[in-house]
Design a protein around this motif. Structure first.
Motif, PDB file in Angstrom:
ATOM      1  N   TYR A 163       0.737  -0.780  -0.146  1.00 39.18           N
ATOM      2  CA  TYR A 163      -0.159   0.085   0.012  1.00 39.18           C
ATOM      3  C   TYR A 163       1.453   1.273  -0.407  1.00 39.18           C
ATOM      4  N   PRO A 164       0.852   2.331  -0.559  1.00 38.82           N
ATOM      5  CA  PRO A 164      -0.487   2.667  -1.554  1.00 38.82           C
ATOM      6  C   PRO A 164      -0.185   1.875  -3.659  1.00 38.82           C
ATOM      7  N   MET A 165       0.707   1.133  -3.384  1.00 37.80           N
ATOM      8  CA  MET A 165       0.655   0.294  -4.625  1.00 37.80           C
ATOM      9  C   MET A 165       0.825  -1.066  -4.589  1.00 37.80           C
ATOM     10  N   ASP A 166      -0.707  -1.353  -4.471  1.00 38.46           N
ATOM     11  CA  ASP A 166      -0.648  -2.204  -4.144  1.00 38.46           C
ATOM     12  C   ASP A 166      -2.017  -2.665  -5.404  1.00 38.46           C
ATOM     13  N   LYS A 167      -2.599  -4.598  -5.295  1.00 36.58           N
ATOM     14  CA  LYS A 167      -3.671  -4.214  -6.066  1.00 36.58           C
ATOM     15  C   LYS A 167      -4.368  -5.565  -5.515  1.00 36.58           C
ATOM     16  N   GLN A 168      -5.339  -5.298  -5.403  1.00 32.67           N
ATOM     17  CA  GLN A 168      -6.482  -6.434  -4.573  1.00 32.67           C
ATOM     18  C   GLN A 168      -7.239  -7.076  -4.806  1.00 32.67           C
ATOM     19  N   THR A 169      -7.635  -8.473  -5.316  1.00 31.69           N
ATOM     20  CA  THR A 169      -8.563  -9.267  -5.872  1.00 31.69           C
ATOM     21  C   THR A 169      -9.947  -9.921  -5.294  1.00 31.69           C
ATOM     22  N   CYS A 170     -11.193  -9.079  -5.643  1.00 28.72           N
ATOM     23  CA  CYS A 170     -12.059  -9.480  -4.513  1.00 28.72           C
ATOM     24  C   CYS A 170     -13.215 -10.611  -5.403  1.00 28.72           C
ATOM     25  N   THR A 171     -13.818 -11.194  -4.288  1.00 27.26           N
ATOM     26  CA  THR A 171     -14.984 -11.982  -5.278  1.00 27.26           C
ATOM     27  C   THR A 171     -16.285 -11.500  -4.676  1.00 27.26           C
ATOM     28  N   LEU A 172     -17.209 -12.023  -5.736  1.00 22.99           N
ATOM     29  CA  LEU A 172     -18.228 -12.382  -5.732  1.00 22.99           C
ATOM     30  C   LEU A 172     -19.046 -13.484  -5.217  1.00 22.99           C
ATOM     31  N   GLN A 173     -19.382 -14.552  -4.129  1.00 23.56           N
ATOM     32  CA  GLN A 173     -19.296 -16.161  -4.685  1.00 23.56           C
ATOM     33  C   GLN A 173     -21.261 -16.130  -4.238  1.00 23.56           C
ATOM     34  N   LEU A 174     -21.736 -16.486  -5.267  1.00 17.26           N
ATOM     35  CA  LEU A 174     -23.339 -17.088  -5.068  1.00 17.26           C
ATOM     36  C   LEU A 174     -22.749 -18.659  -5.087  1.00 17.26           C
ATOM     37  N   GLU A 175     -24.063 -18.693  -3.829  1.00 17.05           N
ATOM     38  CA  GLU A 175     -24.585 -20.672  -3.610  1.00 17.05           C
ATOM     39  C   GLU A 175     -25.925 -20.595  -3.558  1.00 17.05           C
ATOM     40  N   SER A 176     -25.987 -21.643  -3.697  1.00 16.86           N
ATOM     41  CA  SER A 176     -27.753 -22.503  -3.388  1.00 16.86           C
ATOM     42  C   SER A 176     -27.472 -22.847  -1.604  1.00 16.86           C
ATOM     43  N   TRP A 177     -28.298 -22.526  -1.576  1.00 13.98           N
ATOM     44  CA  TRP A 177     -28.787 -22.540   0.330  1.00 13.98           C
ATOM     45  C   TRP A 177     -29.137 -23.449   1.101  1.00 13.98           C
ATOM     46  N   GLY A 178     -30.033 -24.284  -0.216  1.00 12.87           N
ATOM     47  CA  GLY A 178     -30.122 -24.982   0.709  1.00 12.87           C
ATOM     48  C   GLY A 178     -30.527 -26.660  -0.460  1.00 12.87           C
ATOM     49  N   TYR A 179     -30.536 -26.536  -1.935  1.00 11.86           N
ATOM     50  CA  TYR A 179     -30.110 -27.896  -2.726  1.00 11.86           C
ATOM     51  C   TYR A 179     -28.667 -27.917  -3.630  1.00 11.86           C
ATOM     52  N   ASN A 180     -28.955 -29.270  -2.804  1.00  8.02           N
ATOM     53  CA  ASN A 180     -26.982 -29.368  -3.156  1.00  8.02           C
ATOM     54  C   ASN A 180     -26.847 -30.067  -4.865  1.00  8.02           C
ATOM     55  N   ILE A 181     -25.367 -30.241  -5.418  1.00  6.73           N
ATOM     56  CA  ILE A 181     -25.779 -30.607  -6.365  1.00  6.73           C
ATOM     57  C   ILE A 181     -26.406 -31.381  -7.542  1.00  6.73           C
ATOM     58  N   ASN A 182     -27.096 -32.454  -6.240  1.00  7.73           N
ATOM     59  CA  ASN A 182     -28.219 -33.153  -7.067  1.00  7.73           C
ATOM     60  C   ASN A 182     -29.333 -32.469  -7.118  1.00  7.73           C
ATOM     61  N   ASP A 183     -29.375 -31.707  -6.487  1.00  9.47           N
ATOM     62  CA  ASP A 183     -30.378 -31.226  -7.291  1.00  9.47           C
ATOM     63  C   ASP A 183     -30.761 -29.870  -8.394  1.00  9.47           C
ATOM     64  N   VAL A 184     -29.932 -28.880  -8.267  1.00  7.85           N
ATOM     65  CA  VAL A 184     -29.568 -27.483  -8.725  1.00  7.85           C
ATOM     66  C   VAL A 184     -28.192 -27.537  -8.540  1.00  7.85           C
ATOM     67  N   MET A 185     -27.500 -26.933 -10.394  1.00 14.19           N
ATOM     68  CA  MET A 185     -26.451 -26.227 -10.915  1.00 14.19           C
ATOM     69  C   MET A 185     -26.720 -25.276 -11.311  1.00 14.19           C
ATOM     70  N   PHE A 186     -25.598 -24.441 -10.620  1.00 12.78           N
ATOM     71  CA  PHE A 186     -25.701 -23.268 -11.519  1.00 12.78           C
ATOM     72  C   PHE A 186     -23.989 -23.285 -12.317  1.00 12.78           C
ATOM     73  N   TYR A 187     -24.434 -22.261 -12.948  1.00 11.57           N
ATOM     74  CA  TYR A 187     -23.916 -21.936 -14.663  1.00 11.57           C
ATOM     75  C   TYR A 187     -23.992 -20.735 -15.170  1.00 11.57           C
TER      76      TYR A 187
END
Length: 440
Positions: A163-187
């Motif tokens: 800092y202040p010559m830094d680079k930051q990598t942030c993320t936004l993660q989306l998941e299913s709360w109750g349905y597992n991969i046998n019920d719902v697939m995200f793409y």
């Protein structure tokens, strides 16, 4: 008694009549829905996902980043407003025709929707002015488009060592709360092009350098769940910090060098410059830390530079203290009388002559020993005598050299040396500093 019984029977009959004539909210909504929607919703169960007995349902995701409001280094998070769109196919919602149906967002309560949530969200809310910002659109083949507008504060782990010559990598993660991969697939519907809006964003301190998407699985104790991740890299704009911190601190260092051109007899002037620059640099260092987390694990680049500047300013103040002390010491030495100088000189000459005489005697003895015997024992004694002669002289010469290096013949030359050494050292350290933090 008969009167009381008749009144109770009438009240009970009235309650039963009201119960029979009461219409449920679902029936009321069904009455106001158009015939096409009523036909679609007939027998529909929103508590069962599509393809309940025929494998998982595929849900496509896409986003528009409307704004990134704040990026906080103290809390290590960012706040963004996004338009999240989800698509899936529900065979129970097929109808005849070639046009899609756009429904009121409040009818989403009648349909099955994915239980998507933002993983690292600290605080989120759905916009509801003037109505809830939701969109429901149904296509003839049963495809459902569900779009919502969300403002969320998401955690972002930051590395502030540069800092202040830094680079930051942030993320936004989306998941299913109750349905597992046998019920719902995200793409992601369009791969890396599924997220738009970052190209037009104008952030105060950052520039969006790159962004990409990925898909994986989240593993918990309860099972494997679908997971979509949006990554974006932020590069901090350093121009603000150059004007706010780096330039003022460098100018303070240069200001501390002004004392090298002021006469050593001007004690108040030189002390005033030294103390003022030290206090100003301390204030600048405290102000630079107010917008950063108080974490001991981070030694930031700006802290290193401010520490370098503070060291040079403090060193300039110490330089005058040394020069002034040497000047006072020299003036005291001049007060010695000539007789004392002669006595000191004679004493030193006596010591040196005694050492020289001992060396001559040893040389004579060494020559006699060479003439008398050439045995190995004689050679050893010769070496020992030679070492005894030269070792005191070597030690004396080294001590005189060391003392001569620290001896200042003219204290006024200290300022001359400082005028060259301080700027040259500061320039060299700056070159190493900027090369290291910008390219490594």
């Amino acid at each position: 008694m008969m009167c009381t019984s008749s009144w109770g029977f009438k009240a009970l009959s009235l309650m039963i009549l009201c119960r029979l004539t009461q219409v449920s909210p679902a029936e009321e909504k069904g009455e106001i829905l158009p015939p096409t929607i009523q036909k679609i919703m007939k027998g529909y169960n929103k508590y069962l996902r599509p393809f309940f007995d025929n494998g998982p349902v595929s849900v496509g995701m896409s986003m528009d980043i409307a704004s990134i409001d704040t990026i906080s280094e103290i809390n290590m998070d960012y706040t963004a407003t996004i338009f999240l769109r989800q698509r899936w196919t529900d065979e129970r919602l097929c109808f005849e025709g070639n046009k899609s149906l756009s429904l009121d967002g409040r009818l989403v309560e009648m349909l099955w929707v994915p239980d998507t949530f933002i993983v690292d969200s600290k605080k989120s809310f759905l916009h509801d002015i003037t109505v809830e910002n939701r969109l429901i659109r149904i296509y003839p083949n049963g495809t459902v488009l569900y779009a919502i507008r969300i403002t969320t504060t998401v955690a972002c782990s930051m590395d502030l060592t540069k800092y202040p010559m830094d680079k930051q990598t942030c993320t936004l993660q989306l998941e299913s709360w109750g349905y597992n991969i046998n019920d719902v697939m995200f793409y992601w519907t369009r791969g890396n092009d599924s997220v738009k809006g970052l190209e037009t964003l104008r952030l105060a301190q950052y520039t969006v350098e790159d962004h990409y998407t990925s898909s994986s699985e989240a593993v918990y104790e309860t099972g494997h769940y679908p997971k979509l991740v949006f990554h974006f890299e932020l590069k901090r704009n350093i121009l603000y910090f150059i004007l706010e911190t780096y330039v003022p601190s460098s100018l303070l260092v240069v200001l501390s060098w002004v004392s090298f051109w002021i006469s050593q007899s001007s004690v108040p002037a030189r002390i005033c410059i030294g103390v003022t620059t030290v206090l100003t640099m301390t204030t600048l260092m405290m102000g630079a830390r107010t917008s950063l987390p108080n974490a001991n694990c981070f030694i930031k680049a700006i802290d290193v530079y401010l520490g370098i500047c503070f060291s040079f300013i403090f060193g300039a103040l110490l330089e005058y203290a040394v020069a002034h002390f040497c000047t006072l010491n020299r003036s005291g030495m001049k007060k010695l009388t000539k007789e004392e100088d002669d006595e000191a000189e004679e004493e030193i000459n006596g010591v040196l002559s005694a050492i020289a005489n001992s060396c001559k005697a040893d040389k004579i003895n060494k020559a006699d020993a060479d003439k008398l015997t050439k045995t190995s024992r004689g050679r050893k004694e010769e070496k020992s005598k030679h070492s005894r002669c030269h070792s005191p002289m070597a030690v004396m010469k080294r001590l005189f050299c060391i003392f001569d290096c620290f001896h200042v013949k003219n204290p006024y030359h200290i300022d001359n040396y400082a005028r060259l050494s301080f700027p040259l050292s500061f320039i060299i350290i700056n070159v190493f500093y900027w090369v290291y933090y910008l390219y490594f």
